[in-house]
Design an enzyme around this catalytic site. Structure first.
Site, PDB file in Angstrom:
ATOM      1  N   LYS A   1     -69.189  57.908 125.155  1.00 36.02           N
ATOM      2  CA  LYS A   1     -69.380  58.082 126.598  1.00 36.02           C
ATOM      3  C   LYS A   1     -70.873  58.099 126.902  1.00 36.02           C
ATOM      4  CE  LYS A   1     -67.636  61.112 130.337  1.00 36.02           C
ATOM      5  NZ  LYS A   1     -66.835  62.331 130.608  1.00 36.02           N
TER       6      LYS A   1
ATOM      7  N   SER B   1     -62.959  61.833 133.757  1.00 38.42           N
ATOM      8  CA  SER B   1     -64.148  61.012 133.944  1.00 38.42           C
ATOM      9  C   SER B   1     -64.456  60.108 132.748  1.00 38.42           C
ATOM     10  CB  SER B   1     -65.352  61.929 134.187  1.00 38.42           C
ATOM     11  OG  SER B   1     -65.619  62.697 133.023  1.00 38.42           O
TER      12      SER B   1
ATOM     13  N   SER C   1     -61.296  65.739 131.515  1.00 39.60           N
ATOM     14  CA  SER C   1     -61.879  64.396 131.457  1.00 39.60           C
ATOM     15  C   SER C   1     -61.624  63.591 130.189  1.00 39.60           C
ATOM     16  CB  SER C   1     -63.392  64.462 131.701  1.00 39.60           C
ATOM     17  OG  SER C   1     -63.652  64.616 133.067  1.00 39.60           O
TER      18      SER C   1
END
Lengths: 489, 492
Positions: free
Chosen positions: B78, B153, B177
């Site tokens: 990420k 997310s 997330s």
């Protein structure tokens, strides 16, 4: 009838904790490094970096708390103080807010009016900001040096117990002594490792309620503290006496204009949005650690001065001079203990102490230099004791000792070696002295005759001649023998 | 096709010499080139770095060295994780062009384990969102249905694994997330106990909630990578010094007698029927496996959304203060300092600005007690609810999300509706507990996720139950239709 006013003063002191590395990272805290060379992701506030508390900094902060009679909170919290400024790398300062490390301490101060106990509200740990160098860039650009960012500090918040500029200065000096003598802070006002803000208000004498206060920022010398507070008290008195009102504001001391100037008013005060720093768990000082730190707190400087007067024969003045720096105090104690040992009880403790005190003040301090908490001495304390022991056992006299000390400083040699190499040892053997005395007297019949004729001053001439011939001898002994020989004649 | 194989299988084949790490890396990079134009899961592909790391693994093998548990395994990270020399933007314009000068602790651990980092994945800006739509750069399309959101997310991390561009990825989980995108993309993902994985090098959203968690296509892979990244780190003061234990040894263990707590009251409310039936079937499966199903209650969990949307914005308002254009990232210059701050910080997107303002407000003088202090109390109460529940059960079972992947744009108009996508993932986050999401079936052809929550630092039990569940079903074998180019299995 005119109203009489009294001042109410509370000081907030920021002291740099004397550690090698910063509060939350491993960067150096050394002063004066080239800009932005002692920085890392943590103190630069780079994305993703996290703070980890410096254990030594915490230990020093606890030590300060203990030395100032505080209650140590064994589980305290770091909090974020949020505001924007280019010298603040994270957009918040890590400090402590509702649960500080130390609370409810005190400090005794002495002024012309006597001794007084001043309350300490709290002592908490925090990190310093970076340094803005205005105009350091092209044109009017401000550049930022992050070397200072993250330097460990304690903020010592004093109670509003001070009533005059004199008391404020005495408080600051006493506080600096305590911090330096506990090794917490190097007491360096010029380098900013000991800084002070003052809250000043006035009220009619007898009134309980505090007046509106002004905060004086960044007053960085004892002299300026006194002047700034004196000025501020006078300003507020003049204002109130003429029907005006003191406005709550932050003011700064201008040393060039010799007055305080308004920086910002209360309306511009910020909301710092304090909250517990989620990156840092509660700061726990457990019983074992607290005990360990307690043991490391040295004898309070005030107690030390009293003990020296009581046990080591010092005057209050001596004690004050010899505690002007913690290393000097240690030097004195080591030298007097060493002299006492060397003489094996031939000299009482207070006499040994006093001799060392006199010698260090008169001779050694001239060649001692201090820098922060460090000091450099021309020779070890043991050498001073060795030298004074030579005086005590009458190998040399006090005057020669001064010359030997000069040699010691210049060459680093041991006092015994200097005395031996230069043949400075005075004659202690009274038969040898008597022989010389008789020789000198015999060689100067004219002088002897005028002595006999009542010219007592001629005795001094004989003493001089004898001392020269002996290349140093115990003057008292020479005098005794000479008097005896002259009486015979 | 190499990209469809599991991490454990790839590593085995590297160790045996059957495959070179460099070839695996090339295959992953090819798949990214071939597929990511449709998906949008990568913000930065580090081909050069990946090949260099892979070559190092091959050299280590040639030299006879012992290879790490992820030797030669491609992994996507990420974009809020710092990798030295590689951009880290958090999918925000305010970090555009910033190159991280250091490695996050998890990155160091991955490297030491032999993993090959292929690139940085798209995300909601600063991890604020549940659909990946707040990314300042591009949308991420769910590989199962390109018109739908991958969740958020960590949407890019999830989509990259679901589309076969890497067998593993790391995301971060603040309020769901990793778990919610895992559910939307048919993957396994773990949100470790708070303090289990070092946050050093994770660009913070809400520090008291953030944890790094992995995505994988099966429970074994998830266990392997979780073990690699877990454990005490002296650079993160909130990381906990407790032994990690062997997650892999929990795999395949019997679950008979294990007590599974089910929260009946929340199940019916607001959940799609397809989710409810998949969960009901999962409960039956676990019962068949010998688990004891017990009813538990989490009465204060209904306040989780309100508490979370006070605590997380409060922390983010402070965490994101450092993005002021002074030291790094773009600066929108103005003669006035305050204006420079304002204009620079206007580079934040709408959702981030909304949360900064929310957080600034709830921490302000006069509002702190009514909001922030109260939200912290709610957290304590939620933790107590779990403590009470765990006296009756070993894991708590809920859906991961109330729906399957929703359409892109379906919820962007209404932030509150978007926030409700996290109702099941928020309570474990607020209580700091470990939770895993595993595929538990399809609803209208889209994956449904099952969330299991355990006591703090009891990830082992999660892997044990998840593994037993996976063995008893074939849900994990379902692949996103356009990307199911090979059969995969735990030990293919």
């Amino acid at each position: 009838m005119t109203t009489r006013y009294e001042a109410v003063i509370g000081l907030e002191v920021h002291g740099q904790l004397h550690t090698k590395t910063k509060m939350f990272c491993g960067c150096s805290t050394a002063y004066g490094l080239p800009p932005n060379t002692a920085i890392c992701p943590v103190c630069l506030g780079l994305p993703g970096a996290l703070p980890v508390p410096n254990r030594q900094a915490i230990a020093l902060a606890v030590r300060a708390g203990l030395a100032l009679g505080c209650t140590v909170r064994q589980s305290s919290r770091f909090a974020r103080k949020n505001y924007y400024y280019p010298d603040l790398s994270k957009g918040y300062q890590i400090s402590q807010f509702d649960l500080p490390l130390n609370e409810k301490g005190h400090l005794d101060i002495t002024t012309s009016a006597g001794t007084k106990r001043v309350g300490i509200t709290r002592i908490h740990v925090e990190e310093d900001a970076a340094k803005n160098l205005h105009g350091a860039g092209a044109g009017t650009d401000t550049l930022v040096d992050f070397n200072r960012a993250g330097t460990p500090l304690i903020e010592i918040v004093g109670e509003p117990d001070l009533r005059s500029a004199e008391e404020a200065e005495a408080y600051l000096r006493a506080l600096r002594d305590v911090l330096m003598f506990t090794g917490v802070n190097d007491g360096n006002l010029e380098e900013g490792s000991f800084r002070c803000d003052a809250n000043v208000s006035i009220r009619p004498v007898g009134q309980e309620k505090f007046g509106t206060r002004c905060e004086l920022k960044n007053i960085n010398s004892f002299k300026f503290v006194r002047k700034a507070i004196e000025f501020e008290i006078a300003r507020q008195e003049a204002l109130v006496s003429s029907g005006g009102k003191v406005v709550q504001e932050t003011r700064t001391w201008s040393s060039t204009q010799e007055k305080t100037l308004s920086l910002r008013s209360k309306e511009e005060a910020q909301d710092y949005r304090y909250f517990a720093d989620p990156d840092l768990p509660p700061l726990v000082v457990d019983d074992a650690w607290l005990a360990e730190i307690r043991v490391s707190v040295p004898e309070p400087v005030v107690a030390r001065r009293e003990r020296w007067q009581r046990e080591l024969g010092l005057t209050a003045y001596d004690a004050q001079v010899l505690t002007s720096h913690p290393r000097i105090a240690e030097y004195f104690e080591a030298a007097s203990a060493s002299l006492e040992r060397a003489l094996g009880g031939k000299l009482s403790r207070d006499k040994a102490g006093k001799r060392v005190a006199n010698f260090i003040q008169a001779e050694a301090l001239r060649v001692v230099s201090t820098s922060g908490l460090d000091a450099s001495f021309p020779c070890s304390a043991e050498r001073i004791a060795e030298l004074l022991a030579l005086v005590e056992d009458e190998t040399i006299n006090g005057k020669i000792a001064k010359d030997v000390f000069v040699d010691m400083v210049a060459t680093g040699k041991a006092p015994k070696d200097i005395v031996a190499q230069k043949g400075l040892a005075q004659v202690k053997d009274s038969s040898a002295i008597e022989q010389t005395v008789r020789d000198v007297v015999a060689k100067h019949p004219k002088e002897l005759a005028s002595f006999k004729a009542g010219k007592a001053a001629v005795k001094g001439f004989f003493v001089g001649q004898i001392m020269r011939a002996l290349k140093g001898a115990n003057p008292a002994l020479v005098n005794d023998v000479l008097e005896r020989v002259l009486a015979e004649g | 096709m190499l990209h469809a194989a599991s991490a454990s299988a790839l590593r085995e084949r590297v160790v045996s010499g059957e495959l070179r790490a460099v070839d695996i890396a090339r295959s992953a990079l090819d798949q990214i080139v071939g597929a990511d134009a449709r998906i949008g899961s990568f913000l930065h592909v580090d081909g050069e770095g990946a090949l260099a790391q892979a070559a190092a693994v091959d050299r280590a093998r040639a030299a006879g060295e012992t290879l790490g548990p992820l030797a030669g395994v491609p992994i996507a990270l990420k974009d809020n994780l710092c990798v030295r020399g590689v951009p880290a933007t958090c999918a925000s314009k305010i970090l555009e062009g910033w190159i991280a000068p250091y490695d996050a602790t998890v990155v160091e651990r991955l490297r030491a384990a032999g993993a090959v980092i292929v690139g940085k994945t798209n995300m909601d800006e600063f991890a604020m969102g549940s659909s990946n739509e707040t990314s300042a750069y591009k949308l991420v399309h769910n590989p199962w249905d390109l018109s739908r959101a991958p969740g958020g997310s960590s949407g890019g991390s999830a989509a990259s694994v679901a589309a076969g561009m890497a067998p593993l990825s790391l995301g971060s989980d603040t309020g769901g997330s990793v778990r919610q995108p895992a559910a939307f993309c048919g993957l396994v993902a773990l949100k470790p106990t708070y303090g289990r994985v070092s946050r050093f090098g994770l660009i913070a959203f809400a520090s008291s909630l953030d944890q790094i968690g992995p995505f994988a296509r099966d429970v074994r892979d998830c266990a392997i990578v979780s073990e690699v990244i877990s454990g005490r780190d002296p650079r993160d003061a909130t990381s906990v010094d407790l032994p990690v234990g062997s997650y892999v040894s929990e795999l395949g263990r019997d679950v008979r007698g294990l007590r599974v707590g089910v929260v009946r009251s929340t199940l019916a409310e607001g959940c799609e029927p397809g989710v409810v039936s998949a969960i009901d079937a999962s409960i039956d499966t676990l019962r068949r496996l010998g688990c004891e199903i017990v009813d538990v209650a989490l009465p204060t969990a209904e306040h989780a959304v309100s508490a979370y949307y006070i605590v997380a914005p409060a922390e983010c308002s402070s965490n994101l203060a450092r993005f002021d254009g002074m030291r790094y990232g773009p600066r929108v210059e103005s003669p006035d300092l305050l204006e420079t701050y304002g204009k620079t910080r206007a580079l934040f997107g709408r959702e981030v600005r909304r949360r900064i303002m929310l957080g600034t407000y709830v921490l302000s003088a006069g509002y702190y007690d009514a909001f922030y202090a109260k939200a912290q109390k709610a957290r304590t109460l939620i933790s107590r609810d779990y403590a009470a529940a765990f006296e009756r059960c070993d894991v708590v079972l809920t859906p991961t999300a109330p729906s399957v992947a929703f359409g892109l744009g379906a919820k962007t108009k209404n932030p509150l509706e978007m926030y409700l996508a996290d109702i099941f993932t928020l309570p474990p986050s607020l209580a700091g507990l470990p939770a895993i999401s595993v595929p538990c079936g399809l609803s209208d052809g889209l994956p449904v996720g099952l969330q299991l929550t355990a006591k703090a630092f009891d990830e082992g039990t999660l892997f044990r139950v998840a593994s037993a569940f996976e063995h008893a079903t074939d849900h994990h074998a379902h692949r996103a239709p356009g990307f199911a180019t090979a059969s995969v299995g735990g030990a293919a």
